[in-house]
Design a protein around this motif. Structure first.
Motif, PDB file in Angstrom:
ATOM      1  N   ALA A 256       0.851  -1.199   0.000  1.00  0.00           N
ATOM      2  CA  ALA A 256       0.000   0.000   0.000  1.00  0.00           C
ATOM      3  C   ALA A 256       0.879   1.239   0.000  1.00  0.00           C
ATOM      4  O   ALA A 256       1.949   1.250   0.613  1.00  0.00           O
ATOM      5  N   GLU A 257       0.418   2.259  -0.708  1.00  0.00           N
ATOM      6  CA  GLU A 257       1.161   3.518  -0.755  1.00  0.00           C
ATOM      7  C   GLU A 257       0.152   4.632  -0.968  1.00  0.00           C
ATOM      8  O   GLU A 257      -0.620   4.583  -1.930  1.00  0.00           O
ATOM      9  N   ARG A 258       0.090   5.563  -0.045  1.00  0.00           N
ATOM     10  CA  ARG A 258      -0.873   6.669  -0.212  1.00  0.00           C
ATOM     11  C   ARG A 258      -0.187   8.000   0.097  1.00  0.00           C
ATOM     12  O   ARG A 258       0.660   8.054   0.985  1.00  0.00           O
ATOM     13  N   GLU A 259      -0.598   9.006  -0.634  1.00  0.00           N
ATOM     14  CA  GLU A 259      -0.056  10.348  -0.378  1.00  0.00           C
ATOM     15  C   GLU A 259      -0.982  11.062   0.596  1.00  0.00           C
ATOM     16  O   GLU A 259      -1.968  11.654   0.205  1.00  0.00           O
ATOM     17  N   VAL A 260      -0.695  10.929   1.871  1.00  0.00           N
ATOM     18  CA  VAL A 260      -1.498  11.621   2.891  1.00  0.00           C
ATOM     19  C   VAL A 260      -0.530  12.269   3.868  1.00  0.00           C
ATOM     20  O   VAL A 260       0.533  11.713   4.128  1.00  0.00           O
ATOM     21  N   PRO A 261      -0.872  13.448   4.379  1.00  0.00           N
ATOM     22  CA  PRO A 261       0.070  14.114   5.290  1.00  0.00           C
ATOM     23  C   PRO A 261       0.253  13.302   6.570  1.00  0.00           C
ATOM     24  O   PRO A 261      -0.682  12.672   7.064  1.00  0.00           O
ATOM     25  N   GLY A 262       1.468  13.314   7.085  1.00  0.00           N
ATOM     26  CA  GLY A 262       1.769  12.614   8.340  1.00  0.00           C
ATOM     27  C   GLY A 262       1.293  13.414   9.535  1.00  0.00           C
ATOM     28  O   GLY A 262       0.891  14.583   9.427  1.00  0.00           O
ATOM     29  N   TRP A 263       1.340  12.770  10.696  1.00  0.00           N
ATOM     30  CA  TRP A 263       0.845  13.392  11.930  1.00  0.00           C
ATOM     31  C   TRP A 263       1.571  14.698  12.241  1.00  0.00           C
ATOM     32  O   TRP A 263       0.944  15.689  12.604  1.00  0.00           O
ATOM     33  N   THR A 264       2.899  14.697  12.089  1.00  0.00           N
ATOM     34  CA  THR A 264       3.644  15.894  12.510  1.00  0.00           C
ATOM     35  C   THR A 264       3.274  17.096  11.633  1.00  0.00           C
ATOM     36  O   THR A 264       3.178  18.212  12.126  1.00  0.00           O
ATOM     37  N   GLU A 265       3.035  16.838  10.336  1.00  0.00           N
ATOM     38  CA  GLU A 265       2.657  17.948   9.459  1.00  0.00           C
ATOM     39  C   GLU A 265       1.284  18.499   9.853  1.00  0.00           C
ATOM     40  O   GLU A 265       1.075  19.715   9.922  1.00  0.00           O
ATOM     41  N   LYS A 266       0.367  17.598  10.158  1.00  0.00           N
ATOM     42  CA  LYS A 266      -0.980  18.051  10.548  1.00  0.00           C
ATOM     43  C   LYS A 266      -0.940  18.784  11.889  1.00  0.00           C
ATOM     44  O   LYS A 266      -1.633  19.780  12.068  1.00  0.00           O
TER      45      LYS A 266
END
Ligand code: SF4
Lengths: 277, 379
Positions: A256-266
């Motif tokens: 699986a590979e998805r472009e979603v922002p990580g926790w630290t960015e959010k």
């Protein structure tokens, strides 16, 4: 692009002058994994001061103390909570959690699915040898059905977890599977996992000749490697297999590979939002 | 805000504000009654100050995240109650052995197990001392008012930073939920301490070699002083060992560093104790009832006093020993079945009579109940 020959990469990162010999058995897959990890780290270009290696308990958990990074050898199953705290407190650090199968999906299973869901920017490397090697080879949550271990003498009657698939379902932004036989592919998947944000995982199918192999008819490390070779199938070819056939195989590659922002960015975005108010 | 301002605050809120005053920049927790207000308040306040608030999947993960954050250089805290405190025991041991500063607030409720979620108790005193396996050093503090919640939270951080040890703040539910008018200290009014950082070149750094006070300077992960942190017993480089001689040196130091600090850490308050023949020993909300009981008994001509414990662990033995040969009787008032009572017996070694007034059923202490028991000889 490696800046150093492989031999020198090992010399560069191992604490060979202070903490060797290591405790691993001859023919264990752990060393193959560790070599691939060090080469992948070298390729990323991170300075070793920026890298934090967090380990759990078990044979592979000891990897942390053998290498010259910031290293934290935590309690059984707890590598990911520590890694989460480290990353959240200092997002500039590259945080890598190294766990075994019992560590990551038995005692630490709840932490694993929540780290995936939270998408905390940590790279988790789970070395799956299908048993608890350090305590003598007992059944783990990845022991295949039918496999014999000291706590499943008649063969396991339970369904195993497929770790990389579990991570993908739980929301990891990157999840892949490799084997210690396909060492180049393992290195490149670890490099990919290290090169991105969010929660990334590589499950590394490894061999424990001392226990799992000895109890299940693979008497030598070579036989275990041959098994890894013969039973592996790349993810694109696996699509054609029946569910029954898939169950028997090690499906390698990116699951699986998805472009979603990580926790630290959010989290950073919510801080900026508060400052603007 | 100009100058100190009086505010109406709950004990739990005072803990949260005290933590911010002490420089806490990281909180990880899991909701549990009666501590939840601490997490709720910090989920708003911490991000405003650029800190991190994170809600974890359970209490084990909460303390794990705090220990990780502390290793990364942050002052970290978690808050819980009995059931969660039980889950945290594993990593309290890790923090003690690996010498990681962290503050754990336990707003005690009646147990065992799920017990009575909002009934007060002081049943976790012994668990705070011995809940995790193996011999280990620990500090546990308590508070009997909203103002003291603030003060003792700041002290908890100071001790954990100075001695590199987990510090447990044990508050009973009454104090956690009590609202009182308090004047919060202005910036600079209370001392705020920070862990000592290494000053030597990185190649000379021995992460687990004690400085002259027995406490090793601590480098944040990523600060250039790469080293190994482990729950295994380790040598001064932080590398695992099973050599009894190396273990002797490294584990003796853990206890020595605390012993040197006893005078600093063991906090008590005396009320009318100078000429007292009977001394009530109490802590947390029962100490307030005990104080009123002392007034009532004095009015009747009995020479009574109160020794209030603000530090529970290390047990403030010296504060009790001062009265050997002077007071004949100690009466322990607490909301459990006699956890500090047994400690008072142990320390007394027959040098004083020890009585007890206990409230182990989730009920409140009335001053009358205490006075009656003391008049009657104290069971
Ligand atoms: S017990 Fe198994 S996993 Fe552990 S070091 Fe030996 S071969 Fe490797």
């Amino acid at each position: 692009m490696n800046t150093l020959p492989n031999r020198l990469i090992l010399q560069k990162y191992l604490r060979h002058n202070v903490h060797f010999p290591h405790i691993w058995c001859p023919g264990c897959g752990n060393g193959i994994f560790l070599g691939a990890l060090l080469r992948a780290i070298e390729r990323t270009g991170y300075h070793r001061d920026q890298i934090v290696l967090v380990g759990g308990i078990g044979c592979i958990g000891r990897a942390t103390s053998y290498v010259d990074f910031n290293t934290v050898h935590t309690a059984h199953g707890r590598a990911l909570p520590f890694a989460t705290g480290i990353k959240a407190a200092n997002p500039a650090l590259k945080v890598i959690a190294i766990m075994g199968d019992g560590d990551a999906v038995a005692i630490g299973g709840n932490h694993l699915i929540h780290a995936c869901r939270r998408n905390i920017d940590v790279t988790a490397l789970v070395v799956n040898n299908f048993n608890y090697g350090m305590t003598g080879g007992q059944m783990s949550p990845t022991t295949p059905e039918g496999a014999r271990t000291p706590t499943s003498p008649g063969g396991s009657i339970e369904e195993p977890f497929h770790i990389a698939d579990l991570a993908a379902c739980a929301g990891a932004s990157f999840s892949a599977r490799a084997t210690t036989f396909h060492v180049r592919e393992m290195e490149s998947l670890i490099f990919k996992a290290l090169s991105r944000d969010g929660f990334s995982m590589v499950e590394v199918i490894s061999s424990c000749p001392a226990h799992y192999g000895a109890n299940n008819g693979a008497k030598t490390p070579v036989e275990m490697m041959r098994w890894q070779k013969e039973y592996s199938v790349p993810v694109d070819k696996a699509a054609a297999l029946s569910p029954e056939e898939r169950k028997k195989m090690i499906i390698t590659g990116i699951i699986a590979e998805r472009e979603v922002p990580g926790w630290t960015e959010k989290y950073r975005a919510t801080l900026d939002g508060k400052r603007e108010k | 805000m100009e100058g100190p301002q009086a505010v109406l605050l709950q004990g739990n809120e005072a803990v949260a504000r005290g933590a911010l005053y002490a420089g806490m920049s990281f909180f990880a927790g899991y909701p549990i009654t009666p501590s939840t207000e601490i997490a709720e308040l910090l989920s708003g306040l911490l991000p405003e100050e650029g800190g991190v608030f994170i809600q974890m999947e359970d209490e084990i993960a909460s303390l794990g995240a705090c220990l990780g954050a502390s290793l990364a250089g942050a002052k970290a805290m978690t808050a819980t109650s009995g059931p969660g405190f039980s889950l945290m025991q594993e990593l309290i041991g890790f923090g003690s052995g690996a010498e990681i500063p962290v503050v754990i607030v336990d707003v005690m409720r009646l147990g065992p197990s799920t017990g009575v979620p909002t009934s007060p108790s002081q049943g976790d005193v012994m668990q705070a001392r011995w809940g995790t396996h193996g011999d280990h050093p620990i500090i546990a503090l308590t508070a009997d008012s909203v103002a003291e919640c603030f003060e003792m939270t700041v002290r908890a951080f100071n001790f954990s930073e100075l001695y590199r040890v987990p510090v447990i703040l044990l508050i009973d539910e009454i104090i956690g939920h009590l609202r009182e008018k308090v004047t919060l200290p202005a910036a600079g009014e209370l001392a705020v301490k920070n862990r000592a950082a290494p000053e030597m070149p990185p190649e000379w750094y021995e992460p687990y070699a004690g400085a002259s006070n027995g406490v090793p300077p601590m480098s944040a992960l990523g600060g250039g002083y790469r080293h190994n942190v482990t729950g295994l017993l380790h040598d001064k480089m932080g590398l695992p060992t099973s050599d009894p001689e190396v273990i002797r040196a490294s584990t003796d130091r853990l206890f020595d560093k605390m012993r040197r600090g006893f005078g600093d850490i063991c906090l008590t308050e005396e009320y009318l104790c100078d000429d007292a023949e009977t001394i009530l020993i109490s802590y947390g909300s029962p100490a307030r009832s005990a104080r009123e009981a002392v007034d009532a008994l004095r009015a009747e001509g009995m020479k009574a006093g109160l020794l209030k414990l603000k530090t529970l662990w290390p047990f403030p033995r010296a504060a009790l020993e001062r009265f050997a040969g002077k007071a004949q009787r100690m009466v322990v008032c607490e909301m459990n079945r006699g956890q500090v009572y047994r400690e008072t017996l142990r320390v007394g070694r027959g040098r004083w009579e020890v009585g007890k007034v206990l409230a182990p059923y989730g009920e409140l202490f009335t001053p009358e109940k205490i006075a009656r028991a003391v008049r009657g000889g104290g069971k």
